[in-house]
Design a protein around this motif. Structure first.
Motif, PDB file in Angstrom:
ATOM      1  N   PHE A 164       0.834  -1.204   0.000  1.00  0.00           N
ATOM      2  CA  PHE A 164       0.000   0.000   0.000  1.00  0.00           C
ATOM      3  C   PHE A 164       0.870   1.257   0.000  1.00  0.00           C
ATOM      4  O   PHE A 164       0.574   2.237  -0.699  1.00  0.00           O
ATOM      5  N   ALA A 165       1.938   1.240   0.796  1.00  0.00           N
ATOM      6  CA  ALA A 165       2.823   2.400   0.884  1.00  0.00           C
ATOM      7  C   ALA A 165       3.515   2.666  -0.452  1.00  0.00           C
ATOM      8  O   ALA A 165       3.654   3.821  -0.875  1.00  0.00           O
ATOM      9  N   ILE A 166       3.932   1.605  -1.126  1.00  0.00           N
ATOM     10  CA  ILE A 166       4.601   1.761  -2.423  1.00  0.00           C
ATOM     11  C   ILE A 166       3.636   2.325  -3.465  1.00  0.00           C
ATOM     12  O   ILE A 166       3.985   3.234  -4.230  1.00  0.00           O
ATOM     13  N   VAL A 167       2.416   1.799  -3.490  1.00  0.00           N
ATOM     14  CA  VAL A 167       1.411   2.309  -4.435  1.00  0.00           C
ATOM     15  C   VAL A 167       1.109   3.780  -4.143  1.00  0.00           C
ATOM     16  O   VAL A 167       1.039   4.611  -5.058  1.00  0.00           O
ATOM     17  N   ALA A 168       0.939   4.099  -2.862  1.00  0.00           N
ATOM     18  CA  ALA A 168       0.664   5.489  -2.483  1.00  0.00           C
ATOM     19  C   ALA A 168       1.830   6.392  -2.880  1.00  0.00           C
ATOM     20  O   ALA A 168       1.627   7.496  -3.402  1.00  0.00           O
ATOM     21  N   GLY A 169       3.050   5.930  -2.639  1.00  0.00           N
ATOM     22  CA  GLY A 169       4.227   6.714  -3.005  1.00  0.00           C
ATOM     23  C   GLY A 169       4.328   6.936  -4.500  1.00  0.00           C
ATOM     24  O   GLY A 169       4.679   8.030  -4.959  1.00  0.00           O
ATOM     25  N   LEU A 170       4.012   5.900  -5.267  1.00  0.00           N
ATOM     26  CA  LEU A 170       4.042   6.015  -6.725  1.00  0.00           C
ATOM     27  C   LEU A 170       3.021   7.047  -7.210  1.00  0.00           C
ATOM     28  O   LEU A 170       3.328   7.903  -8.053  1.00  0.00           O
ATOM     29  N   LEU A 171       1.817   6.974  -6.658  1.00  0.00           N
ATOM     30  CA  LEU A 171       0.770   7.924  -7.046  1.00  0.00           C
ATOM     31  C   LEU A 171       1.128   9.348  -6.637  1.00  0.00           C
ATOM     32  O   LEU A 171       0.929  10.297  -7.406  1.00  0.00           O
ATOM     33  N   ILE A 172       1.667   9.493  -5.430  1.00  0.00           N
ATOM     34  CA  ILE A 172       2.076  10.826  -4.970  1.00  0.00           C
ATOM     35  C   ILE A 172       3.150  11.395  -5.893  1.00  0.00           C
ATOM     36  O   ILE A 172       3.106  12.567  -6.282  1.00  0.00           O
ATOM     37  N   GLY A 173       4.110  10.551  -6.249  1.00  0.00           N
ATOM     38  CA  GLY A 173       5.182  11.002  -7.127  1.00  0.00           C
ATOM     39  C   GLY A 173       4.676  11.527  -8.457  1.00  0.00           C
ATOM     40  O   GLY A 173       5.100  12.596  -8.928  1.00  0.00           O
TER      41      GLY A 173
END
Length: 219
Positions: free
Chosen positions: A16-25
């Motif tokens: 979840f954190a990786i997906v969120a980080g990717l979207l934020i980026g």
């Protein structure tokens, strides 16, 4: 560090954190380009990789701290999702503005009805989309209520808390801008506005976290 709170970090949390980080980026790129084209030109290529690595790392640090104070870990997840959904709000607002301008030749400042501009309509749309996103992220990850049956009343409660949080955000930001910082003549209106917005966001997020935890997603 000894785990005295019983919290756990799982593979699912990292995913979840990786997906969120990717979207934020990706979502922060157009915002950064608008705010500062110079910084965008220098750092655009590293923005996505940075958030892709920083979010799971930050989550791990929050987990380590959460071993002593459990709520720190939950607040960290909530804050991460707060950043993501703020960018969803901005992104949808920019997209709707662009679409109406390109296909209907309607500008944000054009009147919609009774002195209300189309910008208000665009902002309402982006707010609703961002809150739908926020609902699912917070339900299934931050507060881990995925097993709980989803109901209309739950979403209405979530939306009500979010609307009140939005009003608190606007009130605090406006108060800080006009009353607290109004005498600081060495700052521009833009700088004062950003400082006010920061205080407003903190107040609004604090209300939302308490409302979601104690009312909407209470266990």
């Amino acid at each position: 560090m000894e785990n005295t709170t019983g919290i756990r970090i799982t593979k699912r949390d990292y995913e979840f954190a990786i997906v969120a980080g990717l979207l934020i980026g990706f979502l922060i790129l157009p915002v950064l380009k608008t705010v500062s084209p110079e910084i965008f030109a220098k750092f655009a290529i590293v923005i996505v990789p940075f958030f892709l690595l920083a979010t799971p790392l930050g989550l791990r640090i929050a987990f380590m701290l959460g071993k002593k104070i459990a709520i720190i870990y939950q607040i960290a997840k909530f804050g991460l999702i707060g950043v993501l959904n703020t960018l969803v709000d901005f992104g949808v607002l920019a997209l709707v503005t662009l679409l109406f301008s390109a296909y209907f030749q309607i500008q944000s400042k054009d009147a919609l009805i009774a002195g209300i501009t189309f910008y208000s309509l665009y902002k309402a749309i982006s707010f609703i989309v961002a809150n739908i996103s926020s609902y699912f992220w917070n339900k299934y990850w931050t507060f881990d209520q995925g097993a709980k049956q989803q109901t209309k009343s739950e979403f209405l409660q979530f939306f009500a808390v979010s609307v009140i949080g939005f009003l608190i955000n606007v009130f605090v930001a406006s108060f800080v801008f006009k009353v607290v910082l109004g005498s600081l003549i060495n700052l521009t209106d833009g700088q004062l506005g950003l400082i006010g917005a920061a205080f407003g966001s903190i107040a609004g997020l604090a209300w939302n976290f308490i409302g979601y935890k104690l009312w909407v997603f209470k266990k």
